[in-house]
Scaffold this active site. Structure first.
Site, mmCIF file in Angstrom:
data_model
loop_
_atom_site.group_PDB
_atom_site.id
_atom_site.type_symbol
_atom_site.label_atom_id
_atom_site.label_comp_id
_atom_site.label_asym_id
_atom_site.label_seq_id
_atom_site.Cartn_x
_atom_site.Cartn_y
_atom_site.Cartn_z
ATOM 1 N N LYS A 1 4.732 5.085 -1.215
ATOM 2 C CA LYS A 1 5.021 6.521 -1.299
ATOM 3 C C LYS A 1 6.436 6.838 -0.827
ATOM 4 O O LYS A 1 7.059 7.791 -1.321
ATOM 5 C CB LYS A 1 3.991 7.307 -0.484
ATOM 6 C CG LYS A 1 2.572 7.256 -1.046
ATOM 7 C CD LYS A 1 1.606 8.056 -0.189
ATOM 8 C CE LYS A 1 0.217 8.136 -0.815
ATOM 9 N NZ LYS A 1 -0.524 6.858 -0.780
ATOM 10 N N GLY B 1 0.806 -1.216 0.000
ATOM 11 C CA GLY B 1 0.000 0.000 0.000
ATOM 12 C C GLY B 1 0.838 1.264 0.000
ATOM 13 O O GLY B 1 1.810 1.396 -0.752
ATOM 14 N N SER B 2 0.499 2.179 0.881
ATOM 15 C CA SER B 2 1.109 3.514 0.851
ATOM 16 C C SER B 2 2.560 3.546 1.302
ATOM 17 O O SER B 2 3.196 4.615 1.206
ATOM 18 C CB SER B 2 0.287 4.490 1.691
ATOM 19 O OG SER B 2 -0.918 4.803 1.017
ATOM 20 N N ILE B 3 3.113 2.458 1.761
ATOM 21 C CA ILE B 3 4.562 2.432 1.967
ATOM 22 C C ILE B 3 5.254 2.689 0.630
ATOM 23 O O ILE B 3 6.387 3.169 0.580
ATOM 24 C CB ILE B 3 5.005 1.096 2.595
ATOM 25 C CG1 ILE B 3 4.371 0.932 3.985
ATOM 26 C CG2 ILE B 3 6.518 1.013 2.730
ATOM 27 C CD1 ILE B 3 4.665 -0.403 4.652
#
Length: 459
Positions: free
Chosen positions: A69, A65-67
């Site tokens: 980013k 997921g947003s890791i």
């Protein structure tokens, strides 16, 4: 001399396994896998699964997921360090024609550009990226901004779609290829990528009122992929956590990584325990500041946290859309390790060498009447401490021109200069215009505004 094994103590390992087992059971996750690092080395891993005898290993891929980013932010900062952009540049200078033309690169990295939290149309996390073929499709045309740029922290997934496109524009190739060549390969992260490779976990939703499962779709989110598409393993993210602790000469310097974890925006008004740097979340947990990121995609949640002070990091994955507080579990695994096995400090050692002139600068200094102490540290560094209640402390790095640059707090980025009298003796210190003298308000000629000619007296 006492040597410590890299292995954790049995009591620590059992405490970590217990926390993971409780999280998997109470969170009703089909599986969970986690790991703990100490001083950059994976020293513990554990797993639980709904299938007896089939727990995932540290080599099984989960969606993070947003890791994702954090990886995109590193690519952008590499561009900055190479001089291809400045963090103060408006996005439109390099990627014109988006609704965020006026927002700076720094604002985009820190989610303070004011852009909408999500893309328009069908839920991007569960639908194919072909539904959003152009960059214009990731933001609502009528109302892309929710806040004026630079005013508040407002988490935005489309923002990172724009940053991925920025990387592509300046590198001239897909951001995933840039990531593989510039980051993943140098760090040896060969089990991290945009699409899963065997062995990998399947993602599930768990019914809220019954212990039954629904498989979640596996989608390529296209333009939105920089916001959260990557798959990885505990073993690979252990390498990433080690990088986020100290940098890597082939990827980003330690100084730039440290810049990423400095707060770039104020915390949310109702949450003073969390803020954001340049692509990294910062949280306060159990009395310590952690940097890293949480992540979620349909069927998966993830968390990665690093404690610079403790020399620890922790990672946790689960393959359920909701129910498991995976990021919190990672933070708790880190705290448990620190509690059971606090960091052993390095032995004190004298400096390998020192300069007599620098040694002469140490000791007592006064800002006005407020006493401070100055001590010499490694690599010709200086450390200013407050004696009593008034004043400001700071650490300073030596520069080639004979000055020092502040590293923290109020004096971060400010210059410390040694000012000499006509005869070559040291008159005073100047730190960003603040004058420090050897006596309270003396010598008078060094004190801004001068000193009353009658001097100190009793009223």
């Amino acid at each position: 001399m006492t040597e410590l094994s890299d292995e954790l103590l049995p009591t620590t390992r059992r405490a970590l396994l217990h926390r993971l087992a409780v999280a998997q059971s109470e969170g009703r996750a089909p599986s969970m896998v986690a790991g703990v690092l100490r001083d950059g080395r994976l020293v513990w891993s554990g797993a639980r699964s709904m299938i007896d005898g089939h727990a995932p290993t540290t080599d099984v891929q989960y969606r993070i997921g947003s890791i994702t980013k954090t990886f995109v932010a590193v690519l952008v900062l590499r561009l900055r360090d190479e001089g291809l952009l400045d963090l103060a540049d408006p996005l439109g200078r390099h990627l014109p024609g988006t609704p965020a033309d006026g927002a700076t690169v720094a604002q985009l990295l820190s989610h303070s550009a004011g852009l909408a939290s999500e893309s328009p149309g069908p839920w991007w996390e569960r639908t194919d990226g072909a539904l959003r073929p152009e960059l214009a499709d990731v933001l609502e045309a009528e109302r892309p901004l929710r806040h004026p740029a630079g005013r508040v922290h407002h988490y935005s997934n489309p923002t990172y779609a724009l940053l991925g496109a920025l990387v592509e524009r300046l590198r001239g190739e897909p951001w995933g290829e840039v990531l593989r060549r510039e980051v993943l390969e140098p760090l040896g992260m060969d089990r991290t990528g945009l699409l899963p490779e065997h062995p990998h976990a399947g993602g599930f939703a768990v019914h809220p009122w019954a212990d039954v499962l629904l498989p979640e779709p596996l989608t390529d989110t296209g333009r939105m992929a920089p916001a959260g598409q990557l798959w990885s393993t505990v073993a690979d993210l252990a390498k990433w956590a080690a990088f986020l602790a100290s940098g890597h000469e082939k990827v980003l310097s330690a100084d730039t990584v440290a810049e990423m974890r400095r707060p770039a925006v104020a915390p949310e008004p109702d949450d003073w325990n969390e803020t954001y740097g340049l692509g990294l979340q910062l949280i306060q947990h159990d009395g310590r500041i952690l940097h890293g990121h949480s992540g979620s995609m349909p069927g998966f949640t993830a968390g990665l946290w690093v404690s610079e002070t403790d020399g620890l990091a922790a990672i946790a994955f689960a393959n359920a859309t909701s129910g498991t507080r995976t990021a919190a579990v990672a933070a708790e695994l880190l705290a448990l390790t620190a509690q059971h096995e606090p960091r052993i400090p390095e032995p004190w050692r004298p400096l390998a060498e020192f300069d007599e002139q620098l040694l002469a600068l140490t000791g007592l200094w006064y800002w006005g009447a407020a006493p401070h102490s100055l001590r010499l540290t490694a690599d010709r560094g200086l450390e200013l401490s407050v004696i009593g209640r008034a004043g400001r402390a700071g650490r300073f790095r030596a520069e080639a021109d004979g000055t020092w640059t502040g590293l923290n707090d109020y004096y971060a980025g400010e210059t410390l200069r040694v000012v000499r009298a006509a005869d070559g003796s040291v008159s005073h210190l100047d730190i960003g215009s603040f004058v420090f003298t050897r006596e309270p308000y003396g010598p008078a000629e060094a004190v801004p505004g001068g000193v009353d000619p009658q001097g100190w007296r009793v009223y």
